[in-house]
Design a protein around this motif. Structure first.
Motif, mmCIF file in Angstrom:
data_model
loop_
_atom_site.group_PDB
_atom_site.id
_atom_site.type_symbol
_atom_site.label_atom_id
_atom_site.label_comp_id
_atom_site.label_asym_id
_atom_site.label_seq_id
_atom_site.Cartn_x
_atom_site.Cartn_y
_atom_site.Cartn_z
ATOM 1 N N ILE A 149 45.929 33.785 30.404
ATOM 2 C CA ILE A 149 44.926 34.968 30.970
ATOM 3 C C ILE A 149 45.684 36.280 30.124
ATOM 4 C CG2 ILE A 149 44.375 36.453 32.870
ATOM 5 C CD1 ILE A 149 44.411 33.959 34.532
ATOM 6 N N ALA A 150 46.995 36.326 30.054
ATOM 7 C CA ALA A 150 47.712 37.726 29.383
ATOM 8 C C ALA A 150 47.281 37.553 27.889
ATOM 9 C CB ALA A 150 49.099 37.715 29.612
ATOM 10 N N LYS A 151 47.185 36.556 27.541
ATOM 11 C CA LYS A 151 46.839 36.512 25.831
ATOM 12 C C LYS A 151 45.575 36.889 25.420
ATOM 13 C CE LYS A 151 47.229 33.311 21.909
ATOM 14 N NZ LYS A 151 47.503 31.994 21.246
ATOM 15 N N GLN A 162 39.702 42.966 31.626
ATOM 16 C CA GLN A 162 40.123 41.425 31.943
ATOM 17 C C GLN A 162 41.513 41.491 32.723
ATOM 18 O OE1 GLN A 162 38.279 39.158 31.808
ATOM 19 N NE2 GLN A 162 36.371 39.645 30.835
ATOM 20 N N GLY A 163 41.798 40.024 32.918
ATOM 21 C CA GLY A 163 43.184 40.116 33.494
ATOM 22 C C GLY A 163 43.404 39.122 34.656
ATOM 23 N N GLY A 164 42.246 38.341 34.637
ATOM 24 C CA GLY A 164 42.240 37.486 35.860
ATOM 25 C C GLY A 164 42.358 38.224 37.297
ATOM 26 N N THR A 165 43.309 37.510 38.019
ATOM 27 C CA THR A 165 43.346 38.358 39.566
ATOM 28 C C THR A 165 44.818 38.829 39.549
ATOM 29 O OG1 THR A 165 44.134 36.295 40.321
ATOM 30 C CG2 THR A 165 41.870 36.758 40.714
ATOM 31 N N THR A 183 47.115 41.927 39.311
ATOM 32 C CA THR A 183 47.064 43.246 39.400
ATOM 33 C C THR A 183 47.853 44.066 38.235
ATOM 34 O OG1 THR A 183 48.932 43.647 40.812
ATOM 35 C CG2 THR A 183 46.824 43.515 41.843
ATOM 36 N N GLN A 184 48.824 43.308 37.876
ATOM 37 C CA GLN A 184 49.584 43.978 36.482
ATOM 38 C C GLN A 184 48.795 43.903 35.305
ATOM 39 O OE1 GLN A 184 53.612 42.282 36.156
ATOM 40 N NE2 GLN A 184 53.743 43.043 34.059
ATOM 41 N N LEU A 185 48.145 42.788 35.017
ATOM 42 C CA LEU A 185 47.317 42.684 33.866
ATOM 43 C C LEU A 185 46.332 43.514 33.888
ATOM 44 C CD1 LEU A 185 47.678 38.589 33.180
ATOM 45 C CD2 LEU A 185 48.726 40.764 31.943
ATOM 46 N N ARG A 186 45.665 43.679 34.910
ATOM 47 C CA ARG A 186 44.244 44.281 35.222
ATOM 48 C C ARG A 186 44.895 45.905 35.077
ATOM 49 N NH1 ARG A 186 39.101 42.386 35.409
ATOM 50 N NH2 ARG A 186 39.199 40.086 36.198
ATOM 51 N N ALA A 187 45.976 46.200 35.538
ATOM 52 C CA ALA A 187 46.499 47.820 35.339
ATOM 53 C C ALA A 187 46.789 48.014 33.566
ATOM 54 C CB ALA A 187 47.574 47.908 35.760
ATOM 55 N N GLU A 188 46.918 46.727 32.897
ATOM 56 C CA GLU A 188 47.419 47.048 31.669
ATOM 57 C C GLU A 188 46.127 47.017 30.721
ATOM 58 O OE1 GLU A 188 49.163 44.215 27.811
ATOM 59 O OE2 GLU A 188 49.987 43.655 30.049
ATOM 60 N N SER A 189 45.066 46.302 31.165
ATOM 61 C CA SER A 189 43.862 46.367 30.470
ATOM 62 C C SER A 189 43.045 47.708 30.706
ATOM 63 C CB SER A 189 42.908 45.102 31.107
ATOM 64 O OG SER A 189 41.618 45.304 30.452
ATOM 65 N N VAL A 190 43.136 48.271 31.823
ATOM 66 C CA VAL A 190 42.687 49.315 32.168
ATOM 67 C C VAL A 190 43.197 50.559 31.369
ATOM 68 C CG1 VAL A 190 42.166 51.352 33.774
ATOM 69 C CG2 VAL A 190 41.823 49.043 34.650
ATOM 70 N N PHE A 192 37.815 40.763 46.051
ATOM 71 C CA PHE A 192 37.563 42.139 46.736
ATOM 72 C C PHE A 192 39.217 42.733 46.626
ATOM 73 C CE2 PHE A 192 34.065 41.254 49.945
ATOM 74 C CZ PHE A 192 33.041 41.561 48.967
ATOM 75 N N SER A 193 40.134 41.778 46.800
ATOM 76 C CA SER A 193 41.731 42.524 46.343
ATOM 77 C C SER A 193 41.848 42.971 45.043
ATOM 78 C CB SER A 193 42.624 41.622 47.021
ATOM 79 O OG SER A 193 42.647 40.412 46.198
ATOM 80 N N THR A 194 41.251 42.378 44.124
ATOM 81 C CA THR A 194 41.547 42.633 42.862
ATOM 82 C C THR A 194 40.642 43.943 42.603
ATOM 83 O OG1 THR A 194 41.382 40.207 42.114
ATOM 84 C CG2 THR A 194 41.177 41.796 40.162
ATOM 85 N N LEU A 195 39.340 44.251 42.846
ATOM 86 C CA LEU A 195 38.750 45.358 42.926
ATOM 87 C C LEU A 195 39.470 46.572 43.437
ATOM 88 C CD1 LEU A 195 35.075 44.236 43.627
ATOM 89 C CD2 LEU A 195 36.171 44.839 41.469
ATOM 90 N N GLU A 196 40.002 46.289 44.732
ATOM 91 C CA GLU A 196 40.913 47.304 45.365
ATOM 92 C C GLU A 196 41.995 47.736 44.279
ATOM 93 O OE1 GLU A 196 41.787 45.424 49.079
ATOM 94 O OE2 GLU A 196 39.597 45.461 49.733
ATOM 95 N N ALA A 197 42.630 46.851 43.815
ATOM 96 C CA ALA A 197 43.679 47.461 42.756
ATOM 97 C C ALA A 197 43.286 47.839 41.527
ATOM 98 C CB ALA A 197 44.666 46.024 42.720
#
Length: 377
Positions: A158-160, A189-192, A194-201, A227-232
């Motif tokens: 997912i990270a790659k 992107q970044g699956g579920t 929160t760290q990968l999602r933050a990096e993507s943003v 929903f928890s992924t959206l909240e983060a």
């Protein structure tokens, strides 16, 4: 013509109501975009789509590049004229469709080579070519080209994938032709994770887009995890830009997304359900094939102003599906899109009036209540 922008009109908790200003007209948010993958919302005329109150529809790069071809659409005046929709159109970049081809595609750092699901012919999509095709289609909102890994997948995979998508987002942005009232959205992107999602943003904000989408959800992870992924993730996005949750979903998903700050949605669910005799209503879903509706003289939904509800009974709709008549899927699709648009309008009003949580609770209670007993003829 003013620049593309989103203007806030009200908030309630994390939820927002606003207006999206575009080259092809304004759209009230939160909004649901009917899916018109190949230049048509299945089983509907565009007049019918307009009658539901829809303000923006979705098209797809992958499907339209294969048939009828982006150059042909451009020569015929662009997708707006081609499909009789002068309003805003958002085009998905084709990344999800290409990735779903499995063995028919080959991924590399530059892009994807794939064989058409139609005739097996060989094609290639890159961030640059996807962006160019969307330009030829005259998309109001262009999506950057991304990679969508099949889930579940290991964190490293997912990270790659996410980092490749971020590199492609930068290339998509460079290829985008900026015009007054037009926009390009980056895709988080970044699956579920929160760290990968933050990096993507952070990567997307560094590039800079007119709007931001959240991709890679509603792919089997379950509503609670979505929903928890959206909240983060949502609080990390720019507050002055539109937020789009891709490929979502059920009415309950839409309500939860709005409560967490999402402005835009799309999903094939209401049109697909309409073609398979399933209706969305304030009392939950109804399967019009069920024998209980054979003698039911009541309208599908009492307070709906669509053609299915104002002119016909549940018994007639049941008959159409049992008889295999194409009018059944047409009427039920019309109803489902009308229901989704009415749901969005109700959520918007509740946000502006500061009563969203109470409104959401009432909606969910209604869905649990189930349809009333059949009305006698």
């Amino acid at each position: 013509m003013s620049a593309f922008h989103w203007q806030q009109q009200g908030t309630d908790g994390a939820a927002r109501a606003g207006t999206l200003h575009t080259a092809h007209g304004d759209v009230s948010t939160p909004t649901f975009m009917p899916v018109g993958t190949v230049g048509t919302v299945k089983a509907m005329t565009m007049d019918a789509v307009r009658s539901t109150g829809a303000g923006i529809v979705l098209g797809n790069t992958y499907h339209l590049m294969l048939r009828p071809g982006a150059e042909r659409v451009a020569a015929l005046g662009g997708l707006h004229r081609f499909m009789d929709w002068p309003g805003p159109i958002l085009t998905d970049s084709g990344g999800f469709q290409v990735m779903s081809l499995g063995a028919l595609r080959k991924l590399d750092a530059d892009g994807v080579t794939f064989r058409s699901h139609i005739d097996g012919s060989k094609h290639r999509l890159t961030p640059e070519s996807s962006t160019r095709i969307q330009h030829l289609l005259d998309a109001t909102i262009t999506m950057c080209f991304d990679e969508c890994p099949a889930l579940p997948a290991e964190d490293e995979v997912i990270a790659k994938s996410m980092r490749l998508s971020m590199a492609w987002a930068a290339r998509s942005r460079e290829a985008f032709v900026a015009r007054q009232g037009y926009a390009q959205f980056g895709i988080v992107q970044g699956g579920t994770s929160t760290q990968l999602r933050a990096e993507s943003v952070a990567a997307l904000r560094g590039i800079g887009f007119e709007g931001y989408a959240i991709g890679g959800l509603a792919v089997g992870e379950g509503q609670a995890l979505m929903f928890s992924t959206l909240e983060a993730t949502v609080p990390l996005l720019p507050a002055d830009r539109p937020r789009y949750l891709m490929g979502v979903g059920t009415p309950d998903d839409l309500v939860g997304g709005v409560q967490r700050g999402i402005d835009m949605f799309d999903c094939v669910m209401p049109t697909r359900a309409g073609r398979t005799a399933r209706a969305y209503t304030a009392q939950g879903q109804m399967n019009l094939r069920n024998a209980r509706f054979a003698d039911d003289a009541a309208p599908l939904e009492q307070d709906c102003d669509c053609l299915a509800c104002t002119r016909h009974s549940r018994a007639y709709l049941h008959h159409l599906f049992r008889a295999g008549e194409m009018l059944g899927p047409m009427l039920l699709t019309w109803h489902n899109i009308a229901y989704y648009q009415r749901l969005m309008r109700g959520l918007r009003s509740a946000i502006v009036e500061g009563r969203l949580d109470a409104h959401a609770a009432a909606l969910r209670a209604g869905w649990q209540s189930g349809p009333p007993a059949p009305a006698p003829a």
